[in-house]
Design a protein around this motif. Structure first.
Motif, short mmCIF file in Angstrom:
data_model
loop_
_atom_site.label_atom_id
_atom_site.label_comp_id
_atom_site.label_asym_id
_atom_site.label_seq_id
_atom_site.Cartn_x
_atom_site.Cartn_y
_atom_site.Cartn_z
N LEU A 64 0.84 -1.19 0.00
CA LEU A 64 0.00 0.00 0.00
C LEU A 64 0.88 1.25 0.00
CD1 LEU A 64 -2.62 -1.01 2.75
CD2 LEU A 64 -2.90 -1.16 0.27
N ILE A 65 1.98 1.17 0.72
CA ILE A 65 2.92 2.28 0.83
C ILE A 65 4.24 1.86 0.19
CG2 ILE A 65 4.07 3.90 2.38
CD1 ILE A 65 1.05 4.09 2.51
N THR A 106 1.95 -3.96 14.43
CA THR A 106 0.51 -3.70 14.27
C THR A 106 0.25 -2.20 14.13
OG1 THR A 106 -0.01 -5.65 15.59
CG2 THR A 106 -1.78 -4.06 15.26
N HIS A 107 0.89 -1.40 14.96
CA HIS A 107 0.73 0.05 14.85
C HIS A 107 1.21 0.55 13.48
CE1 HIS A 107 -0.70 1.74 18.67
NE2 HIS A 107 -0.15 0.68 19.24
N ALA A 108 2.32 -0.01 12.99
CA ALA A 108 2.84 0.39 11.69
C ALA A 108 1.88 0.03 10.58
CB ALA A 108 4.20 -0.26 11.45
N PHE A 109 1.31 -1.18 10.65
CA PHE A 109 0.36 -1.60 9.61
C PHE A 109 -0.89 -0.74 9.63
CE2 PHE A 109 -3.38 -3.91 8.21
CZ PHE A 109 -2.99 -4.34 6.96
N ARG A 110 -1.43 -0.47 10.82
CA ARG A 110 -2.67 0.31 10.90
C ARG A 110 -2.45 1.73 10.39
NH1 ARG A 110 -6.53 -3.16 10.73
NH2 ARG A 110 -7.85 -1.32 10.90
N GLU A 111 -1.26 2.28 10.63
CA GLU A 111 -0.95 3.62 10.13
C GLU A 111 -0.92 3.62 8.60
OE1 GLU A 111 0.35 7.75 10.69
OE2 GLU A 111 -0.62 6.25 11.97
N ALA A 112 -0.28 2.60 8.01
CA ALA A 112 -0.24 2.49 6.55
C ALA A 112 -1.65 2.32 5.99
CB ALA A 112 0.64 1.31 6.14
N MET A 113 -2.46 1.54 6.68
CA MET A 113 -3.82 1.29 6.20
C MET A 113 -4.68 2.55 6.28
SD MET A 113 -6.45 -1.66 7.41
CE MET A 113 -8.16 -1.62 6.83
N GLN A 114 -4.58 3.28 7.37
CA GLN A 114 -5.37 4.51 7.52
C GLN A 114 -5.04 5.51 6.43
OE1 GLN A 114 -4.64 5.80 11.56
NE2 GLN A 114 -5.24 3.82 12.34
N ASN A 115 -3.75 5.68 6.17
CA ASN A 115 -3.34 6.60 5.10
C ASN A 115 -3.86 6.14 3.75
OD1 ASN A 115 -1.93 8.17 6.96
ND2 ASN A 115 -0.01 7.07 6.65
N SER A 116 -3.88 4.84 3.55
CA SER A 116 -4.34 4.29 2.27
C SER A 116 -5.85 4.41 2.11
CB SER A 116 -3.91 2.82 2.15
OG SER A 116 -2.51 2.71 2.22
N LEU A 117 -6.58 4.26 3.23
CA LEU A 117 -8.03 4.43 3.18
C LEU A 117 -8.40 5.84 2.77
CD1 LEU A 117 -9.13 2.39 6.31
CD2 LEU A 117 -9.81 1.93 3.95
N GLN A 158 -6.65 7.75 0.92
CA GLN A 158 -6.31 7.88 -0.51
C GLN A 158 -7.31 7.14 -1.39
OE1 GLN A 158 -2.30 6.57 -1.36
NE2 GLN A 158 -2.72 6.35 -3.57
N ALA A 159 -7.89 6.04 -0.87
CA ALA A 159 -8.76 5.19 -1.68
C ALA A 159 -10.03 5.89 -2.12
CB ALA A 159 -9.11 3.93 -0.90
N GLY A 160 -10.40 6.97 -1.42
CA GLY A 160 -11.62 7.68 -1.81
C GLY A 160 -11.56 8.24 -3.22
N THR A 161 -10.38 8.52 -3.72
CA THR A 161 -10.22 9.07 -5.08
C THR A 161 -9.30 8.22 -5.94
OG1 THR A 161 -8.41 10.48 -4.26
CG2 THR A 161 -10.62 11.43 -4.31
N ASP A 162 -8.85 7.09 -5.42
CA ASP A 162 -7.90 6.25 -6.15
C ASP A 162 -8.47 4.84 -6.24
OD1 ASP A 162 -5.78 4.63 -6.97
OD2 ASP A 162 -4.27 5.73 -5.83
N THR A 163 -8.96 4.46 -7.42
CA THR A 163 -9.61 3.16 -7.58
C THR A 163 -8.62 2.00 -7.43
OG1 THR A 163 -9.37 3.34 -9.99
CG2 THR A 163 -11.47 4.06 -9.02
N LYS A 187 -6.96 -2.61 -3.77
CA LYS A 187 -6.03 -3.26 -2.85
C LYS A 187 -6.66 -3.47 -1.47
CE LYS A 187 -1.85 -1.26 -4.94
NZ LYS A 187 -0.67 -0.38 -4.70
N LEU A 188 -7.64 -2.64 -1.15
CA LEU A 188 -8.28 -2.72 0.16
C LEU A 188 -9.61 -3.46 0.13
CD1 LEU A 188 -7.48 0.91 1.32
CD2 LEU A 188 -6.60 -1.18 2.38
N SER A 189 -9.88 -4.16 -0.97
CA SER A 189 -11.17 -4.84 -1.12
C SER A 189 -11.41 -5.85 0.00
CB SER A 189 -11.25 -5.53 -2.48
OG SER A 189 -10.22 -6.50 -2.62
#
Length: 631
Positions: free
Chosen positions: A230-231, A417-428, A430-435, A440-442
């Protein structure tokens, strides 16, 4: 793609945009600047200080579940206001942990960009702390009620072990044994104190296995979990947002969702042991986590969250200790499944005798548990709010190292776990405008998004985890049982949602004056899709509540009703296992045996080993003299 049921592009864009606003956004707390007159004002402000702390912790303990961002903000702002109003003299009176550990120091440096870790040595709270505090209250409540309300039914397997290993005359006396007596009979060499501790361990472990459905670990490089990060430009998979064993979910999320991989389960079990001051660690073979070891007296009892069993002594079924396995490494081979039991390729037990030479103990810790802020807060919690939230890993490390003679080290799983959740939050966001990012987050949109967005669902799970099974007198607030029932929506209720103003209000989706009708209707349709998913989860949760409360027959009836219902595949493993457990307690061992033998769940290996014990009981009963014929 948001889910298989949502294909409309407009819907996708809208829901993802909403998601970016509400999901798991960490909001660092801001500590107020020092007040030069605070020492003079301490007396006047003491009530306000207490109120800030009290309100924040009351919110953590609340039976209501709030939208994540609102919850984080209110809790951390209240705690930081409380800290900011304290005098420097009061802050200087703290007794912080003294932890001299090279690994911990390295992780604090490596992950210093993450909020919970950056504040490790500061008196300042961050957004994720609100969830950590609630997690600890959940674990404390689970530990207390599981131990206090337990009956011999909770350890039915131990009764079956005794029957299988006893003469008919001895077996007849098993029914009247108490919990501690059951464990004492199976472990006759233990002292009364050790028996009590082992009984508590068995009960807590059993709660985890019954309540958290086992998921297979995500395999990187597959279609469902591509190795593409994701990152970008991150060497650490967790930082890159690539899912892996045990670090995809925080403990509170696994409790909320009711499912996780075997390391997720282990983290919960370790957290429960912490709450009753029972030393425990994750035993690892090389780089592979294996089983949780619980230190009781001079022995290290081994619990395998992948099997769903304490590591069984072959032919007996009781929990093996590390010392016993070292003396009898051949026991591990006897945990392999036979051709008669299964034709699957993965029929061998995952630890071999050779692996015993590579074992080490991983001491569970987290950025929060050994931080300055949690130690400071714990020392000031009183009354109903008193709780263990700070843990010194050095103490447990020394106990386990000296007793087991295993190499020990702190476990970095919660840092990952904290590192993964941070990467996921940032990606979420971004996902609002990036199909491409949305694709990747399906896995998240399909499995967990509807829970994070659905307040009444989270509220019902909160009540369950806090053990709120009965309503207070004259209270209109539903308890956990009623809340789960209320979420079993009928087709008619879902289809007519847009006309149901009271329900729309409870779900927080009333149309505002300036909101376009099309946008509102789109929102309603999205919530309707969530409601279909929500009701599919409630049958198993209700069964778990009834089982926890000793209503085994009611639990069995629910499980019988839901096992073949539409949408039950997502919970089939949990439903089938719990149903088999109700048959065990009811004495219908043939039905339990059939369910265990037909298991194709991630826990199939342990269920087939459990079936071995039941088969021994049935074989023993078939050889008993026929008393009616003798008469």
């Amino acid at each position: 793609m948001i889910s298989e049921n949502i294909n409309n592009k407009t819907k996708q864009t809208f829901v993802l945009a909403m998601l970016a606003l509400v999901l798991l956004i960490q909001v660092p707390g801001c500590q107020p600047p020092p007040d030069p007159f605070i020492d003079l004002a301490d007396a006047k402000n003491s009530t306000l200080q207490i109120d800030d702390q009290q309100r924040a912790m009351d919110l953590v303990l609340s039976t209501q579940s709030y939208e994540f961002r609102e919850f984080e903000q209110k809790v951390t702002q209240g705690l930081n206001r409380w800290l900011g109003a304290l005098s420097e003299q009061a802050k200087a009176g703290e007794t912080p942990f003294s932890i001299d550990n090279a690994k911990l120091t390295q992780w604090l440096n490596d992950f210093n960009d993450l909020p919970a870790i950056a504040r490790y040595n500061e008196l300042s709270f961050v957004g994720s702390d609100a969830h950590y505090l609630r997690e600890k209250y959940w674990l404390n409540s689970i530990a207390k009620r599981t131990i206090d309300s337990a009956t011999p039914q909770n350890l039915e397997l131990y009764r079956l072990i005794l029957i299988a290993n006893s003469t008919p005359e001895e077996g007849a006396k098993v029914e009247s044994l108490s919990l501690n007596d059951l464990v004492q009979k199976v472990h006759p060499d233990l002292s009364a104190e050790s028996v009590e501790l082992l009984t508590k361990s068995l009960l807590l472990f059993d709660w985890v296995i019954r309540s958290i459905q086992l998921e297979l670990p995500p395999e990187s490089g597959t279609e469902e979990n591509p190795a593409e990060p994701l990152i970008a430009d991150q060497s650490e998979p967790a930082r890159a947002g690539i899912r892996g064993l045990g670090y995809t979910k925080q403990v509170w999320q696994t409790l909320l969702y009711g499912k996780g991989d075997y390391v997720d389960r282990a983290k919960i079990f370790l957290g429960l042991c912490e709450q009753i001051d029972l030393p425990a660690a994750m035993v690892s073979s090389g780089e592979n986590p294996w089983a949780v070891g619980v230190l009781i007296g001079q022995d290290f009892y081994l619990f395998d969250t992948n099997l769903g069993l304490g590591v069984p002594v072959p032919g007996q079924g009781r929990v093996a200790t590390l010392r016993e396995l070292r003396e009898h490494p051949e026991w591990l081979e006897q945990l392999n499944l036979t051709v008669a039991e299964t034709s699957r390729d993965d029929s061998k037990y995952w630890l071999t005798a050779a692996d015993l030479d590579q074992l080490s103990a991983l001491i569970y810790t987290s950025p929060e548990s050994s931080s300055r802020r949690m130690k400071f807060l714990e020392e000031r919690l009183v009354g109903d709010q008193k709780l263990r939230i700070a843990f010194n890993p050095t103490t447990i490390n020394e106990q386990i190292a000296s007793t087991t003679k295993l190499p020990t080290q702190l476990w970095d799983i919660e840092f990952k776990t904290h590192a993964f959740r941070e990467a996921m939050q940032n990606s979420l966001a971004q996902a609002g405008t990036d199909t491409d990012m949305a694709a990747k987050l399906s896995w998240y949109y399909s499995n967990y998004q509807y829970i994070d967005l659905f307040g009444p669902y989270r509220n019902a799970r909160n009540l369950f985890l806090l053990g709120k099974f009965k309503s207070e007198k004259n209270s209109r607030i539903p308890n956990a049982v009623e809340s789960f029932y209320n979420l079993m929506y009928t087709d008619k209720t879902i289809e007519e949602l847009s006309f149901n103003k009271p329900l729309l209000t409870r779900l927080g989706i009333l149309q505002s004056a300036d909101q376009a009708a099309a946008v509102f209707n789109e929102r309603v349709r999205s919530v309707q899709q969530q409601m279909y998913l929500v009701r599919e989860d409630m049958g198993l949760f209700l069964s778990q509540v009834h089982f926890d409360n000793g209503n085994i027959g009611t639990a069995g009836n629910w499980l019988r009703r839901i096992i073949d219902q539409k949408g039950s595949d997502r919970w089939k493993a949990g439903v089938q296992y719990l149903w088999a457990r109700t048959h065990e307690i009811a004495g219908d061992l043939d039905a339990a045996l059939t369910l265990y033998k037909s298991s194709d769940s991630p826990q199939f290996h342990g269920e087939l080993l459990r079936a071995r014990i039941i088969q021994r009981v049935l074989d023993a009963e078939s050889t008993k003299p026929d008393s009616s014929a003798a008469n």
